[in-house]
Design a protein around this motif. Sequence first.
Motif, PDB file in Angstrom:
ATOM      1  N   ARG A 109      -3.534  -4.960  13.281  1.00 23.44           N
ATOM      2  CA  ARG A 109      -3.794  -3.966  12.248  1.00 23.44           C
ATOM      3  C   ARG A 109      -2.768  -4.105  11.131  1.00 23.44           C
ATOM      4  O   ARG A 109      -1.734  -4.737  11.279  1.00 23.44           O
ATOM      5  CB  ARG A 109      -3.741  -2.563  12.834  1.00 23.44           C
ATOM      6  CG  ARG A 109      -2.354  -2.137  13.298  1.00 23.44           C
ATOM      7  CD  ARG A 109      -2.265  -0.625  13.436  1.00 23.44           C
ATOM      8  NE  ARG A 109      -0.995  -0.213  13.967  1.00 23.44           N
ATOM      9  CZ  ARG A 109       0.128  -0.122  13.258  1.00 23.44           C
ATOM     10  NH1 ARG A 109       0.114  -0.459  11.980  1.00 23.44           N
ATOM     11  NH2 ARG A 109       1.253   0.286  13.820  1.00 23.44           N
ATOM     12  N   SER A 110      -3.056  -3.465  10.007  1.00 21.36           N
ATOM     13  CA  SER A 110      -2.120  -3.503   8.890  1.00 21.36           C
ATOM     14  C   SER A 110      -1.132  -2.356   9.028  1.00 21.36           C
ATOM     15  O   SER A 110      -0.902  -1.826  10.107  1.00 21.36           O
ATOM     16  CB  SER A 110      -2.891  -3.413   7.568  1.00 21.36           C
ATOM     17  OG  SER A 110      -3.432  -2.122   7.405  1.00 21.36           O
ATOM     18  N   GLU A 114      -8.573  -8.133   7.410  1.00 17.41           N
ATOM     19  CA  GLU A 114      -9.545  -7.593   8.355  1.00 17.41           C
ATOM     20  C   GLU A 114      -8.879  -6.779   9.467  1.00 17.41           C
ATOM     21  O   GLU A 114      -9.298  -6.791  10.616  1.00 17.41           O
ATOM     22  CB  GLU A 114     -10.395  -8.707   8.965  1.00 17.41           C
ATOM     23  CG  GLU A 114     -11.177  -9.489   7.922  1.00 17.41           C
ATOM     24  CD  GLU A 114     -12.040 -10.563   8.543  1.00 17.41           C
ATOM     25  OE1 GLU A 114     -12.112 -10.633   9.778  1.00 17.41           O
ATOM     26  OE2 GLU A 114     -12.643 -11.335   7.798  1.00 17.41           O
ATOM     27  N   THR A 137     -10.646  -4.305  12.578  1.00 16.99           N
ATOM     28  CA  THR A 137     -12.082  -4.540  12.635  1.00 16.99           C
ATOM     29  C   THR A 137     -12.559  -4.903  14.030  1.00 16.99           C
ATOM     30  O   THR A 137     -13.751  -5.088  14.246  1.00 16.99           O
ATOM     31  CB  THR A 137     -12.468  -5.687  11.682  1.00 16.99           C
ATOM     32  OG1 THR A 137     -11.771  -6.880  12.082  1.00 16.99           O
ATOM     33  CG2 THR A 137     -12.103  -5.360  10.247  1.00 16.99           C
ATOM     34  N   ARG A 181     -13.202   1.427   7.471  1.00 20.59           N
ATOM     35  CA  ARG A 181     -13.278   0.562   8.649  1.00 20.59           C
ATOM     36  C   ARG A 181     -12.681   1.239   9.871  1.00 20.59           C
ATOM     37  O   ARG A 181     -13.203   1.108  10.979  1.00 20.59           O
ATOM     38  CB  ARG A 181     -12.551  -0.761   8.381  1.00 20.59           C
ATOM     39  CG  ARG A 181     -13.176  -1.625   7.321  1.00 20.59           C
ATOM     40  CD  ARG A 181     -12.718  -3.084   7.443  1.00 20.59           C
ATOM     41  NE  ARG A 181     -11.271  -3.226   7.418  1.00 20.59           N
ATOM     42  CZ  ARG A 181     -10.560  -3.385   6.295  1.00 20.59           C
ATOM     43  NH1 ARG A 181     -11.169  -3.379   5.127  1.00 20.59           N
ATOM     44  NH2 ARG A 181      -9.252  -3.542   6.348  1.00 20.59           N
ATOM     45  N   ARG A 182     -11.587   1.967   9.667  1.00 21.19           N
ATOM     46  CA  ARG A 182     -10.945   2.637  10.796  1.00 21.19           C
ATOM     47  C   ARG A 182     -11.862   3.730  11.357  1.00 21.19           C
ATOM     48  O   ARG A 182     -11.989   3.889  12.575  1.00 21.19           O
ATOM     49  CB  ARG A 182      -9.615   3.238  10.352  1.00 21.19           C
ATOM     50  CG  ARG A 182      -8.807   3.888  11.473  1.00 21.19           C
ATOM     51  CD  ARG A 182      -8.332   2.873  12.498  1.00 21.19           C
ATOM     52  NE  ARG A 182      -7.438   1.902  11.900  1.00 21.19           N
ATOM     53  CZ  ARG A 182      -6.108   2.054  11.827  1.00 21.19           C
ATOM     54  NH1 ARG A 182      -5.547   3.148  12.336  1.00 21.19           N
ATOM     55  NH2 ARG A 182      -5.357   1.125  11.284  1.00 21.19           N
ATOM     56  N   GLN A 222       0.520   1.390   8.739  1.00 22.51           N
ATOM     57  CA  GLN A 222       0.067   2.762   8.855  1.00 22.51           C
ATOM     58  C   GLN A 222       1.265   3.641   9.209  1.00 22.51           C
ATOM     59  O   GLN A 222       2.307   3.145   9.631  1.00 22.51           O
ATOM     60  CB  GLN A 222      -1.017   2.929   9.923  1.00 22.51           C
ATOM     61  CG  GLN A 222      -0.520   2.771  11.353  1.00 22.51           C
ATOM     62  CD  GLN A 222      -1.607   3.039  12.393  1.00 22.51           C
ATOM     63  OE1 GLN A 222      -2.804   2.879  12.141  1.00 22.51           O
ATOM     64  NE2 GLN A 222      -1.201   3.449  13.569  1.00 22.51           N
ATOM     65  N   ASP A 244      -8.043   1.759   1.191  1.00 23.13           N
ATOM     66  CA  ASP A 244      -9.158   0.830   1.243  1.00 23.13           C
ATOM     67  C   ASP A 244      -9.453   0.354   2.667  1.00 23.13           C
ATOM     68  O   ASP A 244     -10.342  -0.468   2.878  1.00 23.13           O
ATOM     69  CB  ASP A 244      -8.920  -0.368   0.327  1.00 23.13           C
ATOM     70  CG  ASP A 244      -7.554  -1.018   0.523  1.00 23.13           C
ATOM     71  OD1 ASP A 244      -6.736  -0.486   1.304  1.00 23.13           O
ATOM     72  OD2 ASP A 244      -7.303  -2.055  -0.115  1.00 23.13           O
ATOM     73  N   GLU A 245      -8.716   0.872   3.629  1.00 27.43           N
ATOM     74  CA  GLU A 245      -8.948   0.522   5.023  1.00 27.43           C
ATOM     75  C   GLU A 245      -9.571   1.673   5.817  1.00 27.43           C
ATOM     76  O   GLU A 245     -10.083   1.478   6.924  1.00 27.43           O
ATOM     77  CB  GLU A 245      -7.628   0.113   5.687  1.00 27.43           C
ATOM     78  CG  GLU A 245      -7.780  -0.492   7.066  1.00 27.43           C
ATOM     79  CD  GLU A 245      -6.450  -0.937   7.634  1.00 27.43           C
ATOM     80  OE1 GLU A 245      -6.197  -0.679   8.815  1.00 27.43           O
ATOM     81  OE2 GLU A 245      -5.666  -1.539   6.881  1.00 27.43           O
ATOM     82  N   ARG A 305       0.833  -1.187   0.000  1.00 23.69           N
ATOM     83  CA  ARG A 305       0.000   0.000   0.000  1.00 23.69           C
ATOM     84  C   ARG A 305       0.875   1.248   0.000  1.00 23.69           C
ATOM     85  O   ARG A 305       1.978   1.248   0.551  1.00 23.69           O
ATOM     86  CB  ARG A 305      -0.947   0.032   1.220  1.00 23.69           C
ATOM     87  CG  ARG A 305      -2.029  -1.044   1.188  1.00 23.69           C
ATOM     88  CD  ARG A 305      -2.980  -0.858   0.012  1.00 23.69           C
ATOM     89  NE  ARG A 305      -4.075  -1.834   0.015  1.00 23.69           N
ATOM     90  CZ  ARG A 305      -4.024  -3.024  -0.570  1.00 23.69           C
ATOM     91  NH1 ARG A 305      -2.920  -3.410  -1.189  1.00 23.69           N
ATOM     92  NH2 ARG A 305      -5.055  -3.833  -0.533  1.00 23.69           N
ATOM     93  N   THR A 364      -5.671   9.496   3.802  1.00 22.27           N
ATOM     94  CA  THR A 364      -5.247   8.575   2.753  1.00 22.27           C
ATOM     95  C   THR A 364      -4.575   9.388   1.652  1.00 22.27           C
ATOM     96  O   THR A 364      -4.605  10.622   1.655  1.00 22.27           O
ATOM     97  CB  THR A 364      -6.427   7.791   2.140  1.00 22.27           C
ATOM     98  OG1 THR A 364      -7.144   8.633   1.226  1.00 22.27           O
ATOM     99  CG2 THR A 364      -7.373   7.283   3.225  1.00 22.27           C
TER     100      THR A 364
END
Length: 230
Positions: free
Chosen positions: A110-111, A101, A104, A188-189, A113, A184-185, A20, A224
């Motif tokens: 988490r991914s 996910e 979530t 959700r955040r 950041q 794309d996250e 990303r 973003t």
Amino acid sequence: MEQILSRQQASEAVQDHGWRYLLGTLQTSALVGTLAQAVSVAADAVAVCGDDADRHLRIDVRLDRVVFTLQSLDHAAVTTRDVELARRISATVGKPGLLPEAGTGTGTPRSVQLVEIAIDALNIAGIRPFWKAVLGYTDEAGAEGAEDPLVDPLRQGPAIWFQQMDLARPQRNRIHLDISVPHDEAPRRIEAALAAGGRLVSATRAPAFWVLADREGNEVCVTTWQGRDN
């Protein structure tokens, strides 16, 4: 020939390979089970990048994951070479990609950041030297102006940037966090933050950023790469 890519070009070039685009970098992470495995995965990535590793690749090695960051140090931006290296790393370490996910509330990590600290100021040039000295920070590559951002030379702490104020706002926090997440996250955040008691202050600049606040009015921006000049 190495070329600097726009935000959209960089994002589209690596998204299907598990990376990303975040704040002028490409990032991905790989889950591991031991520190020894993490070091091995990191070594494989360095090897596949070859002589370009030192000028493009940063690696954060932890017990449970390895985070890869790609950016051309010569250009302080994402280039075609970074995209090529991202694809090599994905092929070598098994396309680690973003964690499923993430964020979530299901207990999954988490991914990727990046966090920045924004400081509102009436006189940016007047306060910037203080923050540079007290944090032990340095100028961002290619940005040495009196009002430009500051970065941790070891890349351990968040970057600092300064937001110009026209008038003092004593009833509003003067320092806030910017949380840069994969495009794309972001929904959700934001949904999770609102469910946790936050409120949406403004979405007029979305998807570049949404302004949220806690119950006492302290603000934070979820950002973003989208909705910005290429």
